[in-house]
Design a protein around this motif. Sequence first.
Motif, PDB file in Angstrom:
ATOM      1  N   ILE A  62      17.558 -24.910   9.432  1.00  0.00           N
ATOM      2  CA  ILE A  62      18.658 -25.857   9.627  1.00  0.00           C
ATOM      3  C   ILE A  62      19.954 -25.119   9.956  1.00  0.00           C
ATOM      4  O   ILE A  62      20.657 -25.461  10.913  1.00  0.00           O
ATOM      5  CB  ILE A  62      18.846 -26.731   8.369  1.00  0.00           C
ATOM      6  CG1 ILE A  62      17.639 -27.653   8.192  1.00  0.00           C
ATOM      7  CG2 ILE A  62      20.129 -27.547   8.477  1.00  0.00           C
ATOM      8  CD1 ILE A  62      17.673 -28.445   6.916  1.00  0.00           C
ATOM      9  N   PHE A  63      20.268 -24.075   9.163  1.00  0.00           N
ATOM     10  CA  PHE A  63      21.504 -23.319   9.388  1.00  0.00           C
ATOM     11  C   PHE A  63      21.431 -22.441  10.635  1.00  0.00           C
ATOM     12  O   PHE A  63      22.435 -21.831  11.014  1.00  0.00           O
ATOM     13  CB  PHE A  63      21.832 -22.464   8.160  1.00  0.00           C
ATOM     14  CG  PHE A  63      22.338 -23.257   6.990  1.00  0.00           C
ATOM     15  CD1 PHE A  63      23.592 -23.850   7.033  1.00  0.00           C
ATOM     16  CD2 PHE A  63      21.564 -23.437   5.862  1.00  0.00           C
ATOM     17  CE1 PHE A  63      24.061 -24.595   5.971  1.00  0.00           C
ATOM     18  CE2 PHE A  63      22.024 -24.174   4.786  1.00  0.00           C
ATOM     19  CZ  PHE A  63      23.278 -24.764   4.833  1.00  0.00           C
ATOM     20  N   SER A  64      20.275 -22.377  11.259  1.00  0.00           N
ATOM     21  CA  SER A  64      20.145 -21.671  12.534  1.00  0.00           C
ATOM     22  C   SER A  64      20.279 -22.634  13.704  1.00  0.00           C
ATOM     23  O   SER A  64      20.917 -22.316  14.716  1.00  0.00           O
ATOM     24  CB  SER A  64      18.794 -20.954  12.615  1.00  0.00           C
ATOM     25  OG  SER A  64      18.658 -20.012  11.585  1.00  0.00           O
ATOM     26  N   ILE A  65      19.690 -23.817  13.552  1.00  0.00           N
ATOM     27  CA  ILE A  65      19.703 -24.794  14.641  1.00  0.00           C
ATOM     28  C   ILE A  65      21.092 -25.383  14.848  1.00  0.00           C
ATOM     29  O   ILE A  65      21.537 -25.539  15.999  1.00  0.00           O
ATOM     30  CB  ILE A  65      18.682 -25.914  14.355  1.00  0.00           C
ATOM     31  CG1 ILE A  65      17.258 -25.356  14.415  1.00  0.00           C
ATOM     32  CG2 ILE A  65      18.828 -27.068  15.343  1.00  0.00           C
ATOM     33  CD1 ILE A  65      16.192 -26.343  14.022  1.00  0.00           C
ATOM     34  N   VAL A  66      21.780 -25.707  13.770  1.00  0.00           N
ATOM     35  CA  VAL A  66      23.099 -26.359  13.888  1.00  0.00           C
ATOM     36  C   VAL A  66      24.085 -25.503  14.692  1.00  0.00           C
ATOM     37  O   VAL A  66      24.671 -25.995  15.676  1.00  0.00           O
ATOM     38  CB  VAL A  66      23.659 -26.702  12.487  1.00  0.00           C
ATOM     39  CG1 VAL A  66      25.113 -27.133  12.583  1.00  0.00           C
ATOM     40  CG2 VAL A  66      22.836 -27.805  11.833  1.00  0.00           C
ATOM     41  N   PRO A  67      24.324 -24.233  14.342  1.00  0.00           N
ATOM     42  CA  PRO A  67      25.241 -23.436  15.180  1.00  0.00           C
ATOM     43  C   PRO A  67      24.678 -23.129  16.562  1.00  0.00           C
ATOM     44  O   PRO A  67      25.441 -22.989  17.530  1.00  0.00           O
ATOM     45  CB  PRO A  67      25.434 -22.151  14.360  1.00  0.00           C
ATOM     46  CG  PRO A  67      24.248 -22.066  13.470  1.00  0.00           C
ATOM     47  CD  PRO A  67      23.865 -23.470  13.164  1.00  0.00           C
ATOM     48  N   PHE A  68      23.344 -23.034  16.665  1.00  0.00           N
ATOM     49  CA  PHE A  68      22.742 -22.756  17.962  1.00  0.00           C
ATOM     50  C   PHE A  68      23.030 -23.900  18.948  1.00  0.00           C
ATOM     51  O   PHE A  68      23.380 -23.648  20.119  1.00  0.00           O
ATOM     52  CB  PHE A  68      21.231 -22.584  17.792  1.00  0.00           C
ATOM     53  CG  PHE A  68      20.506 -22.340  19.075  1.00  0.00           C
ATOM     54  CD1 PHE A  68      20.526 -21.105  19.695  1.00  0.00           C
ATOM     55  CD2 PHE A  68      19.794 -23.361  19.699  1.00  0.00           C
ATOM     56  CE1 PHE A  68      19.855 -20.880  20.882  1.00  0.00           C
ATOM     57  CE2 PHE A  68      19.119 -23.150  20.889  1.00  0.00           C
ATOM     58  CZ  PHE A  68      19.152 -21.899  21.481  1.00  0.00           C
ATOM     59  N   ILE A  69      22.889 -25.133  18.498  1.00  0.00           N
ATOM     60  CA  ILE A  69      23.191 -26.278  19.360  1.00  0.00           C
ATOM     61  C   ILE A  69      24.666 -26.347  19.681  1.00  0.00           C
ATOM     62  O   ILE A  69      25.078 -26.733  20.783  1.00  0.00           O
ATOM     63  CB  ILE A  69      22.700 -27.588  18.702  1.00  0.00           C
ATOM     64  CG1 ILE A  69      21.195 -27.547  18.483  1.00  0.00           C
ATOM     65  CG2 ILE A  69      23.087 -28.793  19.539  1.00  0.00           C
ATOM     66  CD1 ILE A  69      20.395 -27.384  19.743  1.00  0.00           C
ATOM     67  N   ALA A  70      25.523 -25.960  18.711  1.00  0.00           N
ATOM     68  CA  ALA A  70      26.966 -25.934  18.961  1.00  0.00           C
ATOM     69  C   ALA A  70      27.312 -24.917  20.060  1.00  0.00           C
ATOM     70  O   ALA A  70      28.111 -25.205  20.944  1.00  0.00           O
ATOM     71  CB  ALA A  70      27.711 -25.591  17.664  1.00  0.00           C
ATOM     72  N   VAL A  71      26.674 -23.764  20.004  1.00  0.00           N
ATOM     73  CA  VAL A  71      26.882 -22.743  21.056  1.00  0.00           C
ATOM     74  C   VAL A  71      26.351 -23.246  22.388  1.00  0.00           C
ATOM     75  O   VAL A  71      26.977 -23.046  23.431  1.00  0.00           O
ATOM     76  CB  VAL A  71      26.169 -21.430  20.658  1.00  0.00           C
ATOM     77  CG1 VAL A  71      26.181 -20.444  21.819  1.00  0.00           C
ATOM     78  CG2 VAL A  71      26.847 -20.811  19.435  1.00  0.00           C
ATOM     79  N   LEU A  72      25.230 -23.938  22.354  1.00  0.00           N
ATOM     80  CA  LEU A  72      24.676 -24.507  23.584  1.00  0.00           C
ATOM     81  C   LEU A  72      25.644 -25.509  24.212  1.00  0.00           C
ATOM     82  O   LEU A  72      25.850 -25.515  25.441  1.00  0.00           O
ATOM     83  CB  LEU A  72      23.346 -25.207  23.291  1.00  0.00           C
ATOM     84  CG  LEU A  72      22.657 -25.932  24.457  1.00  0.00           C
ATOM     85  CD1 LEU A  72      22.337 -24.941  25.567  1.00  0.00           C
ATOM     86  CD2 LEU A  72      21.411 -26.639  23.993  1.00  0.00           C
ATOM     87  N   GLY A  73      26.275 -26.329  23.367  1.00  0.00           N
ATOM     88  CA  GLY A  73      27.258 -27.287  23.881  1.00  0.00           C
ATOM     89  C   GLY A  73      28.453 -26.573  24.501  1.00  0.00           C
ATOM     90  O   GLY A  73      28.964 -26.993  25.551  1.00  0.00           O
ATOM     91  N   ALA A  74      28.898 -25.489  23.854  1.00  0.00           N
ATOM     92  CA  ALA A  74      30.045 -24.729  24.390  1.00  0.00           C
ATOM     93  C   ALA A  74      29.695 -24.049  25.700  1.00  0.00           C
ATOM     94  O   ALA A  74      30.525 -23.970  26.623  1.00  0.00           O
ATOM     95  CB  ALA A  74      30.507 -23.702  23.357  1.00  0.00           C
ATOM     96  N   VAL A  75      28.456 -23.566  25.803  1.00  0.00           N
ATOM     97  CA  VAL A  75      28.026 -22.881  27.035  1.00  0.00           C
ATOM     98  C   VAL A  75      27.946 -23.862  28.215  1.00  0.00           C
ATOM     99  O   VAL A  75      28.351 -23.544  29.328  1.00  0.00           O
ATOM    100  CB  VAL A  75      26.662 -22.209  26.809  1.00  0.00           C
ATOM    101  CG1 VAL A  75      26.062 -21.747  28.136  1.00  0.00           C
ATOM    102  CG2 VAL A  75      26.800 -21.034  25.860  1.00  0.00           C
ATOM    103  N   LEU A  76      27.431 -25.057  27.943  1.00  0.00           N
ATOM    104  CA  LEU A  76      27.251 -26.035  28.998  1.00  0.00           C
ATOM    105  C   LEU A  76      28.489 -26.890  29.254  1.00  0.00           C
ATOM    106  O   LEU A  76      28.468 -27.767  30.103  1.00  0.00           O
ATOM    107  CB  LEU A  76      26.072 -26.958  28.661  1.00  0.00           C
ATOM    108  CG  LEU A  76      24.706 -26.254  28.490  1.00  0.00           C
ATOM    109  CD1 LEU A  76      23.643 -27.243  28.121  1.00  0.00           C
ATOM    110  CD2 LEU A  76      24.339 -25.514  29.764  1.00  0.00           C
ATOM    111  N   ASP A  77      29.563 -26.639  28.531  1.00  0.00           N
ATOM    112  CA  ASP A  77      30.801 -27.410  28.701  1.00  0.00           C
ATOM    113  C   ASP A  77      31.433 -27.082  30.045  1.00  0.00           C
ATOM    114  O   ASP A  77      31.711 -25.912  30.312  1.00  0.00           O
ATOM    115  CB  ASP A  77      31.749 -27.113  27.546  1.00  0.00           C
ATOM    116  CG  ASP A  77      32.938 -28.057  27.540  1.00  0.00           C
ATOM    117  OD1 ASP A  77      32.993 -28.939  28.431  1.00  0.00           O
ATOM    118  OD2 ASP A  77      33.807 -27.914  26.669  1.00  0.00           O
TER     119      ASP A  77
END
Length: 245
Positions: free
Chosen positions: A230-245
Amino acid sequence: MKICKFTIKTASESLKLITVASLCAFCILVSGHYYRIKNYAKTLSETLNIVVFFDKNSVDDTVISREIEATGLVSVKEYVNAVEAYSKAVERNPFLKDISVPDAAKSVQAYVLVTPKSIPYENFLSKMKNVLERISGIDEVVFDMTVFKHYTEIENLLSFCRKIFFVFAVIIFILFVFKCIFFVLEQELDTRKIVANIFSYLLSSMSGFLILWTICICARYPLLIDKVAIFSIVPFIAVLGAVLD
């Protein structure tokens, strides 16, 4: 006109946050399904017993058990002598209790339960059987091929999922590095805006998890996933959102 642009921008930003939250919930749900399959594979592995029957005329079963271990292919899980084997046969067949046969235990073979030390692919099983049957004092090697094939299929599926996740993580990491390089090369770099975007995506990702968790509790659906995932997926998706922004 300005109000229209502001509305469109707000709707666009809200849509991004909702997308990140939904993606996080989806990834956690998929991860939960992965851990469910993993737990099933672990339970199934405990039933992957191979029965090695000793010859009735074998002199020392201990020596044979050591030779089985020495092959390096399997581990001896349990040894059952002829008397114990007969007692277990009587427990499974109550009809035998009414039959009195002198030295009945001598008609039953002693055996050992062994488990494979690696994933039991079909070629491994045939190799293992040939090696064990060449040991002096072993009469027969018995196992359920259907169960082993089912276990192998599940392990192959888990391995494929891990490879897909690794490739996906590497791609996102590379994109994140390029994103950082582009930020550095920009003449006007708004650090506060970047940090604010990442923080908003992180909050959105956490919200997606909390919403999914609440729904699972209300629906009484067990979400089988550990805290590390859980603590790996949550920041990983946040980074994914920042990358694709």
